[in-house]
Write a protein that holds these residues in place. Structure first.
Motif, PDB file in Angstrom:
ATOM      1  N   ALA A 154       0.857  -1.193   0.000  1.00  0.00           N
ATOM      2  CA  ALA A 154       0.000   0.000   0.000  1.00  0.00           C
ATOM      3  C   ALA A 154       0.889   1.238   0.000  1.00  0.00           C
ATOM      4  CB  ALA A 154      -0.920   0.008   1.218  1.00  0.00           C
ATOM      5  N   ALA A 158      -1.871   5.933   0.621  1.00  0.00           N
ATOM      6  CA  ALA A 158      -2.993   5.064   0.256  1.00  0.00           C
ATOM      7  C   ALA A 158      -4.292   5.488   0.933  1.00  0.00           C
ATOM      8  CB  ALA A 158      -2.668   3.608   0.606  1.00  0.00           C
ATOM      9  N   LEU A 162      -7.497   6.188  -1.348  1.00  0.00           N
ATOM     10  CA  LEU A 162      -8.708   5.369  -1.251  1.00  0.00           C
ATOM     11  C   LEU A 162      -9.942   6.233  -1.022  1.00  0.00           C
ATOM     12  CD1 LEU A 162      -7.296   2.399   0.844  1.00  0.00           C
ATOM     13  CD2 LEU A 162      -8.156   2.259  -1.503  1.00  0.00           C
ATOM     14  N   VAL A 322      -6.721   1.834   4.746  1.00  0.00           N
ATOM     15  CA  VAL A 322      -5.643   0.956   4.290  1.00  0.00           C
ATOM     16  C   VAL A 322      -5.808  -0.460   4.840  1.00  0.00           C
ATOM     17  CG1 VAL A 322      -3.149   0.585   4.285  1.00  0.00           C
ATOM     18  CG2 VAL A 322      -4.069   2.893   3.963  1.00  0.00           C
ATOM     19  N   TYR A 325      -8.443  -2.124   2.808  1.00  0.00           N
ATOM     20  CA  TYR A 325      -7.968  -2.507   1.477  1.00  0.00           C
ATOM     21  C   TYR A 325      -7.108  -3.773   1.547  1.00  0.00           C
ATOM     22  CZ  TYR A 325      -4.761  -2.600  -2.485  1.00  0.00           C
ATOM     23  OH  TYR A 325      -3.994  -3.003  -3.538  1.00  0.00           O
ATOM     24  N   ARG A 332      -8.571  -7.991  -5.049  1.00  0.00           N
ATOM     25  CA  ARG A 332      -7.336  -7.653  -5.787  1.00  0.00           C
ATOM     26  C   ARG A 332      -7.014  -8.737  -6.803  1.00  0.00           C
ATOM     27  NH1 ARG A 332      -5.599  -6.099  -0.824  1.00  0.00           N
ATOM     28  NH2 ARG A 332      -4.293  -7.939  -0.500  1.00  0.00           N
ATOM     29  N   GLU A 419       1.610  -1.801  -7.788  1.00  0.00           N
ATOM     30  CA  GLU A 419       0.855  -1.837  -6.536  1.00  0.00           C
ATOM     31  C   GLU A 419      -0.104  -0.651  -6.430  1.00  0.00           C
ATOM     32  OE1 GLU A 419       4.499  -4.233  -6.091  1.00  0.00           O
ATOM     33  OE2 GLU A 419       4.187  -2.131  -6.640  1.00  0.00           O
ATOM     34  N   LEU A 423      -4.201  -0.749  -6.169  1.00  0.00           N
ATOM     35  CA  LEU A 423      -4.908  -0.069  -5.090  1.00  0.00           C
ATOM     36  C   LEU A 423      -6.047   0.785  -5.657  1.00  0.00           C
ATOM     37  CD1 LEU A 423      -3.594   1.487  -1.894  1.00  0.00           C
ATOM     38  CD2 LEU A 423      -4.797   3.013  -3.443  1.00  0.00           C
TER      39      LEU A 423
END
Length: 473
Positions: A154, A158, A162, A322, A325, A332, A419, A423
């Motif tokens: 993350a 992040a 988000l 985070v 997530y 994912r 990454e 995200l």
């Protein structure tokens, strides 16, 4: 080491002992050009040409290309096979182990700055990492890795990202979504996400910046062939860079631009020259979001599991956090599986700077290498889940261990922003799974039929209907 003519009239790579790599015949080269290279070029390398992309999808270009690859492998064996590429002799990699050799090899030998990339990026961002080599690449890679937090599950920003993703996705989930959102509306939402996360909230409504970049990417498709447009292209780029500079000079600390000051840099880094490529990467991110929504809406079992995971993560950690997530590994995996089924970059290209050995044959330096990533990801002779939606293969490590499956490339040339892209895409899709029902129209996907090599996103409609009662939720 020489390029020698054979009785077929083609060219071979040959070592001192006389062992030669297999070579495509004139007829095979013609079929490859007309059935594989030309459609890819016409569709647009840097920015899709919508009408051509729709036509290519309807003509099932991906399936025809896979058939050509399998026919070459049946005739010539593992290869690689020497073919005529767009910029000279090219080693077409048809074996998974050879693909690993290329992708795991050092970029000093398997260089990424091929003619196509250098000539195309000259119009948009000549200092981009992907068009660099040697010391320039080392400096620019260090900068990109630092700002994008490459390798970190993350990003350090992040939490804010988000929240941005959640806001922009929720803005789409009104009455229009119940009637069905066209893919372009999803694209607009993700463009706002990119401007806010990369340049800061002040850039959220800067449609002109995105328009200028789109024009430059459209020109990049011509790879410098339209020289009479050079002056116009320079003016467009200058205007885009001026708009970009407004946000970087007084950078929002919650944006990637705000991280420039602490990132490693040197005289060859060109920090401002890296930004356009991040925005260019929004195109495959947008595609991954739309494709993931389409897959989940047409695969009920996967949909239920992903939606339950989002609900559990929200209960345990809160939405748009985070920890929340990180508690969504299955969702994912769904995004990653969409990129396997429809890779953002169908072909990974390299150029060799020194001799390379391929079993008992040796190829001289200065030749091109092409790894057809889309073919390897859908190679049914090797991948048992080639044409079905199988996110579990990312959870059990099967897909991760397969280097020939490389939607974000691998090794030293692996995408620094992988990454971060996951995200943003996962956060966006998660918002569609919160408190509502998902449906799509305009595509024929499902668990009972092989998934197509491509579908026309222009016909896709993403529908979302909020749950009517607490019991429904």
């Amino acid at each position: 080491m020489t390029w020698t003519s054979e009785t077929s009239g083609t060219t071979a790579v040959q070592d001192a002992a006389g062992t030669a790599l297999p070579v495509a015949s004139r007829g095979e080269n013609l079929r490859l050009t007309l059935g594989y290279f030309l459609p890819d070029y016409l569709r647009g390398v840097f920015r899709p040409r919508p009408r051509v992309a729709r036509l290519v999808a309807r003509l099932d270009h991906g399936r025809r290309g896979a058939e050509l690859m399998r026919a070459l492998r049946r005739r010539h064996g593992k290869g690689p096979v020497v073919v005529r590429g767009t910029s000279g002799p090219t080693l077409l990699v048809l074996d998974a182990e050879d693909a690993r050799q290329v992708l795991a090899g050092p970029v000093e030998i398997y260089a990424v700055d091929t003619w196509e990339k250098v000539s195309g990026f000259a119009a948009v961002q000549p200092e981009a990492l992907i068009a660099s080599h040697g010391r320039q690449r080392t400096a620019r890679r260090a900068f990109n890795d630092a700002v994008l937090d490459a390798g970190c599950p993350a990003h350090r920003l992040a939490g804010h990202f988000l929240r941005v993703v959640g806001e922009e996705a929720r803005a789409l989930l009104g009455p229009e979504a119940e009637a069905g959102l066209p893919a372009d509306r999803v694209r607009e939402g993700l463009d706002r996400v990119g401007r806010r996360c990369f340049l800061g909230d002040a850039a959220a409504d800067d449609l002109e910046f995105s328009r200028l970049l789109d024009e430059l990417l459209a020109e990049a498709n011509w790879m410098g062939a339209r020289r009479w447009r050079t002056a116009r292209t320079r003016r467009l780029r200058r205007r885009m860079m001026q708009r970009q500079a407004r946000y970087l000079c007084d950078a929002d600390p919650r944006s990637l631009g705000g991280l420039f000051r602490t990132a490693p840099r040197g005289p060859e880094t060109a920090p401002e020259g890296q930004v356009a490529h991040w925005f260019m990467a929004l195109a495959p991110l947008r595609a991954a979001v739309v494709q993931t929504l389409a897959l989940l809406a047409t695969h009920p079992a996967h949909y239920r599991r992903a939606a339950e995971e989002v609900r559990n993560a929200d209960r345990a950690h809160g939405a748009h956090t985070v920890p929340g997530y990180l508690a969504m590994p299955y969702l994912r995996a769904c995004v990653r599986e969409a990129t396997r089924l429809w890779p953002p970059v169908a072909n990974l290209t390299r150029r060799t700077t020194a001799e390379t050995r391929w079993r008992s044959a040796v190829a001289p330096g200065g030749v091109n290498v092409l790894v057809p990533a889309a073919f390897h990801a859908r190679d049914a002779e090797r991948v048992d889940h080639a044409h079905r939606f199988a996110p579990e293969k990312w959870l059990d490590g099967t897909a991760e261990r397969d280097w020939a499956v490389s939607p974000f490339s691998r090794g030293e040339a692996r995408c620094s922003g992988m990454e971060l892209a996951l995200l943003l895409a996962t956060g966006f899709v998660a918002e569609f799974l919160r408190g509502g029902e998902l449906a799509v129209a305009g595509v024929r996907l499902g668990p009972k039929r092989p998934l197509p090599y491509a579908f026309d996103a222009a016909r896709l409609r993403v529908g979302y209907r909020p749950y009517r009662t607490p019991e429904g939720a």
